[in-house]
Scaffold this motif. Structure first.
Motif, PDB file in Angstrom:
ATOM      1  N   ALA A  58       0.860  -1.184   0.000  1.00  0.00           N
ATOM      2  CA  ALA A  58       0.000   0.000   0.000  1.00  0.00           C
ATOM      3  C   ALA A  58       0.897   1.236   0.000  1.00  0.00           C
ATOM      4  CB  ALA A  58      -0.924   0.008   1.211  1.00  0.00           C
ATOM      5  N   THR A  82      -7.554   3.782  -4.900  1.00  0.00           N
ATOM      6  CA  THR A  82      -7.628   4.110  -3.475  1.00  0.00           C
ATOM      7  C   THR A  82      -8.907   3.569  -2.843  1.00  0.00           C
ATOM      8  OG1 THR A  82      -6.439   6.161  -3.961  1.00  0.00           O
ATOM      9  CG2 THR A  82      -7.470   5.982  -1.804  1.00  0.00           C
ATOM     10  N   PRO A  83      -8.797   2.636  -1.901  1.00  0.00           N
ATOM     11  CA  PRO A  83      -9.979   2.136  -1.199  1.00  0.00           C
ATOM     12  C   PRO A  83     -10.647   3.239  -0.377  1.00  0.00           C
ATOM     13  CG  PRO A  83      -8.071   0.705  -0.855  1.00  0.00           C
ATOM     14  CD  PRO A  83      -7.560   1.963  -1.482  1.00  0.00           C
ATOM     15  N   SER A  86      -8.961   3.318   4.300  1.00  0.00           N
ATOM     16  CA  SER A  86      -7.514   3.181   4.170  1.00  0.00           C
ATOM     17  C   SER A  86      -7.007   1.972   4.948  1.00  0.00           C
ATOM     18  CB  SER A  86      -6.824   4.445   4.664  1.00  0.00           C
ATOM     19  OG  SER A  86      -7.169   5.557   3.868  1.00  0.00           O
ATOM     20  N   TYR A  87      -7.419   1.873   6.202  1.00  0.00           N
ATOM     21  CA  TYR A  87      -7.032   0.704   6.988  1.00  0.00           C
ATOM     22  C   TYR A  87      -8.083   0.426   8.037  1.00  0.00           C
ATOM     23  CZ  TYR A  87      -5.289   3.978  10.600  1.00  0.00           C
ATOM     24  OH  TYR A  87      -5.179   4.969  11.545  1.00  0.00           O
ATOM     25  N   VAL A 210      -3.313   1.369  -3.856  1.00  0.00           N
ATOM     26  CA  VAL A 210      -2.507   0.277  -4.417  1.00  0.00           C
ATOM     27  C   VAL A 210      -2.430   0.511  -5.926  1.00  0.00           C
ATOM     28  CG1 VAL A 210      -3.152  -1.347  -2.608  1.00  0.00           C
ATOM     29  CG2 VAL A 210      -4.504  -1.257  -4.700  1.00  0.00           C
ATOM     30  N   GLY A 307      -8.370  -1.460   2.400  1.00  0.00           N
ATOM     31  CA  GLY A 307      -7.244  -1.989   1.649  1.00  0.00           C
ATOM     32  C   GLY A 307      -6.242  -2.683   2.551  1.00  0.00           C
ATOM     33  N   THR A 308      -6.040  -2.159   3.758  1.00  0.00           N
ATOM     34  CA  THR A 308      -5.053  -2.684   4.699  1.00  0.00           C
ATOM     35  C   THR A 308      -5.725  -2.950   6.039  1.00  0.00           C
ATOM     36  OG1 THR A 308      -3.298  -1.390   3.622  1.00  0.00           O
ATOM     37  CG2 THR A 308      -2.850  -2.185   5.841  1.00  0.00           C
ATOM     38  N   ILE A 339      -2.967  -6.917   3.460  1.00  0.00           N
ATOM     39  CA  ILE A 339      -3.441  -6.041   2.386  1.00  0.00           C
ATOM     40  C   ILE A 339      -4.276  -6.882   1.423  1.00  0.00           C
ATOM     41  CG2 ILE A 339      -2.793  -4.526   0.463  1.00  0.00           C
ATOM     42  CD1 ILE A 339      -0.201  -3.912   1.945  1.00  0.00           C
ATOM     43  N   PRO A 341      -5.646  -6.229  -2.037  1.00  0.00           N
ATOM     44  CA  PRO A 341      -5.727  -5.327  -3.184  1.00  0.00           C
ATOM     45  C   PRO A 341      -6.970  -5.526  -4.030  1.00  0.00           C
ATOM     46  CG  PRO A 341      -4.066  -7.009  -3.544  1.00  0.00           C
ATOM     47  CD  PRO A 341      -4.482  -7.120  -2.113  1.00  0.00           C
TER      48      PRO A 341
END
Length: 508
Positions: A58, A82-83, A86-87, A210, A307-308, A339, A341
Motif C-alpha cells: 500500500a 484508493t480504497p 484506508s485501513y 494500491v 485496503g489494509t 493487504i 488489493p
C-alpha cells in the motif's frame, strides 16, 4: 563509463538515478536481482495469474512524497486505486475501528472517542503537505511551520504517559496503535508514534492506494523514465567492489550499511566503518502470500472495504506483541499486517479469485515459518478464511536477505527505528549521505527519512552529489518537472553538463 553509477534499484536508488539523469548526467544502475525494484516488486509467487506484491503493498507516499508529487506517477501511466477505507483494525466480538478516507465518517463511527480522534488528526490533515515535508526531511534541515509544531506536540503526547488520557473506549486506541506498529518497535516509542501519526494523517488526507497490477508498476515507471532520459539499467549484476566503477564521478548506493562495508572495504575511513559495523538492525518480518478462491469473510462491518488491516487485537495485545519481538521472543499472536488489493484492483487474480498479502512481525533473523499463526490471526477476525486458501508462499525473516540484501535479518526498514537511529541514520554526522569516500554516497532507507516507498533518501543524496561533485545547485523537483529528457526518435547526442569541478570534492 557513466557520470553517475547507482548501486541498487529500489525506490531510493531509482529516485536518485532519475534525479541525476534529469540534471543531464549519464547514469547507470546496477541491480543484483534479475528484476528491478528492490522492495517494490510484484510476482506470481503462489499460482499462475495471482500477482503478489513481494514487500511494499500500500502506497500513501506514492501520492504524498515530494519526490513522487514532482515525478507524477499518473503522468507516467501508473494508476493508483484508493480504497474508501484506508485501513481497519478488527477486534474480538465483531468490532473494528475503520480509518475511512473521510475523517468525519471515521470520527462519527468511533462513538465516545470520535471527538478526540478528530481533534488529534484534523489539524494535521488540513496541513498534511507540511506534515509530509517535515517527516520526509533529511532530519537536519527540518522545515518549520505551525504544522511542524502541532505534529511534534502530538508525537510527545502519544509517546508519553499522556498516551492513555486522550481516548476512553477501546477501539480508537487500538486503531492508532496498529498503525504505529509499521516500524516494528514498541508503539509508544517516538519513531513509532511519528510513523503512526504520519500514516494515519495520510489515510484521511490522500488515502492508502494500491497500484493497478501491482507495486512493480511504480518501479517500471521510474525505470522507463530513466531510460527515456538516456539512463541504462543492468540487472543480475551483483556489485562486489567500488573498484568496478573507476571512471564514475559519483556513486550512489541504495544498499544497507553491511553491504556498503562489503563493497567499499578499506576505502571507508576507519572511524566511519567502525560505526557502520555497530549499526543496529531491527525486528524481522515473515511474509506470507495467499491465493484465495474468494474474498476474505471479515466479521466486522467495514473491514471488507479496507485496503489494509492490522490484526493483533487490543492496544494491550499490540503492545505485548511488539515487546516480545524486541526481546527476541516469538508470540502465538503476532502483529499481522494484511493487504487485500482486490478491494479495488481486480487485475491481481483470475476472475472471482483474490490475492491476500500478509506479514507478521518476528524476532530479528527468525527462521521460523509463522504462516499458520498468520492464518490463525486472519481466521480469528474472519471465520472461514482457511476454507478459501488455494495456495500460499512463505518467506521467513532469515530468507529475506536472499530476496533483498538490504533486509538484514528480515528487517524491512533497513535498520532499527530507535529514536537515535532515526535521526542519526546510519551514523551521527551532519551529512548522513556521505561516506567519507569522495563522490560516494549512501542513499538507502538506512539514511533519513528511513523506510518506505517515497524515494526521498535517494533525492536527498542526489542533491548532495549534484552540489558537491557537479557544482549543480538546481532544485531536484524543478529538474524532475522540467521535461528535459531526450527525444527517443532523435539520434543526436545529448549535451553533457559543464562543471568547473574536475573531480569529486570531499564531503563534509
Amino acid at each position: 563509463m557513466a557520470d553517475v553509477v547507482v548501486v541498487g534499484s529500489g525506490p531510493n536508488g531509482l529516485a536518485a538515478a532519475v534525479t541525476m539523469a534529469a540534471a543531464g548526467l549519464e547514469v547507470e544502475v546496477y541491480e543484483a536481482a534479475d528484476t528491478l525494484g528492490g522492495g517494490c516488486r510484484t510476482a506470481e509467487t503462489t499460482l499462475p495469474g495471482f500477482r503478489h506484491d513481494e514487500c511494499a503493498g500500500a502506497h500513501p507516499m506514492a501520492l504524498a512524497s515530494p519526490f513522487f508529487q514532482a515525478f507524477d506517477l499518473a503522468a507516467h501511466g501508473v494508476e493508483l486505486l484508493t480504497p474508501e477505507a484506508s485501513y481497519a483494525h478488527p477486534l474480538d466480538g465483531g468490532l473494528a475501528g475503520i480509518a475511512w478516507r473521510d475523517l468525519e465518517r471515521t470520527a462519527d463511527e468511533l462513538g465516545p472517542d470520535g471527538k478526540a480522534w478528530r481533534s488529534l488528526f484534523a489539524p494535521l490533515v488540513r496541513d498534511w503537505q507540511h506534515v509530509v515535508r517535515t517527516a520526509m526531511s533529511d532530519m537536519r534541515r527540518i522545515p518549520f511551520s505551525p504544522a511542524t509544531v502541532r505534529f511534534g506536540l502530538r508525537m510527545l503526547e502519544q509517546g508519553s504517559s499522556l498516551w492513555n488520557t486522550r481516548f476512553r473506549d477501546g477501539v480508537a486506541p487500538a486503531l492508532f496503535t496498529g498503525v504505529a506498529e509499521h516500524v516494528i518497535v514498541p508503539p509508544r516509542q517516538l519513531p513509532a508514534v511519528g510513523a503512526g501519526l504520519l500514516l494515519a494523517t495520510l489515510a484521511h488526507a490522500v488515502g492508502w492506494p494500491v497500484p493497478r497490477g501491482g507495486s512493480q508498476a511504480i518501479m517500471d515507471a521510474l525505470a522507463a523514465d530513466l531510460r527515456r532520459r538516456g539512463g541504462r539499467l543492468h540487472t543480475g549484476h551483483r556489485v562486489d567492489s567500488l573498484a568496478e566503477f573507476p571512471a564514475a564521478r559519483a556513486v550512489l548506493c541504495d544498499i544497507a550499511p553491511a553491504e556498503l562495508t562489503r563493497i567499499a572495504g578499506d576505502r571507508l575511513p576507519a572511524g566511519y566503518r567502525r560505526r557502520l559495523d555497530h549499526y543496529r538492525y531491527g525486528g524481522g518480518s515473515c511474509k506470507v502470500d495467499f491465493a484465495l478462491s474468494g474474498p476474505v469473510p471479515w466479521q466486522a462491518p467495514g473491514c471488507a472495504e479496507a485496503g489494509t488491516l492490522h490484526l493483533v487485537g487490543s492496544r494491550a495485545e499490540a503492545m505485548a506483541a511488539e515487546h516480545a519481538v524486541a526481546a527476541g521472543i516469538h508470540t502465538n499472536r503476532p502483529f499481522t499486517l494484511v493487504i487485500q488489493p482486490g478491494v479495488v484492483d481486480p487485475t491481481r487474480a483470475p476472475a472471482g479469485r483474490h490475492t491476500l498479502y500478509a506479514y507478521a512481525h518476528v524476532p530479528h533473523g527468525s527462521d521460523r515459518d509463522v504462516s499458520e499463526l498468520v492464518a490463525d490471526q486472519i481466521e480469528r477476525f474472519a471465520p472461514g478464511f482457511r476454507d478459501l486458501v488455494l495456495a500460499k508462499h512463505v518467506r521467513t525473516a532469515a530468507e529475506m536477505p536472499a530476496y533483498n540484501a538490504n533486509y538484514v535479518g528480515g528487517d524491512i526498514n533497513a535498520g532499527a527505528m530507535t529514536l537515535a537511529q532515526t535521526v542519526f541514520r546510519p551514523v551521527p554526522r551532519w551529512n548522513p549521505y556521505s561516506t567519507g569516500i569522495p563522490g560516494v554516497y549512501l542513499c538507502s532507507s538506512a539514511t533519513p527519512p528511513g523506510g518506505g516507498v517515497h524515494g526521498m533518501s535517494g533525492v536527498h543524496a542526489a542533491r548532495h552529489a549534484l552540489r558537491t561533485v557537479f557544482g549543480n545547485r538546481a532544485d531536484p523537483y524543478r529538474l524532475l518537472t522540467a521535461d528535459t529528457a531526450p527525444n527517443p526518435a532523435s539520434q543526436e547526442p545529448r549535451p553533457r553538463p559543464r562543471s568547473r569541478d574536475t573531480g569529486p570534492a570531499p564531503d563534509r
